[in-house]
Design a protein around this motif. Structure first.
Motif, short mmCIF file in Angstrom:
data_model
loop_
_atom_site.label_atom_id
_atom_site.label_comp_id
_atom_site.label_asym_id
_atom_site.label_seq_id
_atom_site.Cartn_x
_atom_site.Cartn_y
_atom_site.Cartn_z
N SER A 64 0.88 -1.62 0.43
CA SER A 64 -0.39 -0.13 0.18
C SER A 64 0.97 1.53 -0.06
N VAL A 65 2.51 1.19 0.42
CA VAL A 65 3.24 2.36 0.03
C VAL A 65 3.40 3.06 -1.08
N PRO A 66 2.95 4.06 -1.75
CA PRO A 66 3.65 4.52 -3.37
C PRO A 66 5.09 4.07 -3.15
N SER A 67 5.76 3.86 -4.45
CA SER A 67 7.13 3.60 -4.97
C SER A 67 7.38 4.96 -5.21
N GLY A 68 6.69 6.15 -6.22
CA GLY A 68 7.32 6.64 -6.77
C GLY A 68 7.88 6.11 -8.13
#
Length: 113
Positions: A64-68
């Motif tokens: 769920s963490v945006p990695s960019g």
């Protein structure tokens, strides 16, 4: 992080629940200093938990963490038929000119002089 890595190495070696001595032995074998408080905290947090379940829940949280990694491509709409390639070619020519201007050749420094 090195304490977690040592714990995982001990678990991979076949220990169901690695001890503080196991972690210290692994870290000591590569010359790392050990911090007893970090080891005890890790062992306290992982006591009674299955390592595979802990890793699986961590993967779910990281998903769920945006990695960019995504890049948004903004393009101007083309005015007609085949005119879309000309601006791209002009941009490439401008980039090449800028690279020559930034060259260090004119500064008079050389590694071999």
């Amino acid at each position: 992080m090195k304490v977690v890595a040592a714990y995982l190495l001990a678990a991979l070696s076949g220990k169901a629940s690695p001890t503080s001595a196991d972690i210290k032995a692994i870290l000591g074998s590569v010359g790392c200093e050990t911090d007893d408080s970090q080891i005890e905290l890790l062992l306290k947090e992982l006591s009674g938990k299955d390592l595979c379940d802990v890793i699986a829940s961590g993967r779910e949280k990281l998903a769920s963490v945006p990695s960019g990694g995504g890049v948004a491509m903004a393009s101007a709409p083309s005015a007609g038929g085949g005119g879309g390639a000309a601006p791209a070619a002009e941009a490439k020519k401008e980039e090449k000119k800028e690279e020559k201007e930034e060259s260090d050749d004119d500064m008079g420094f050389s590694l071999f002089e």
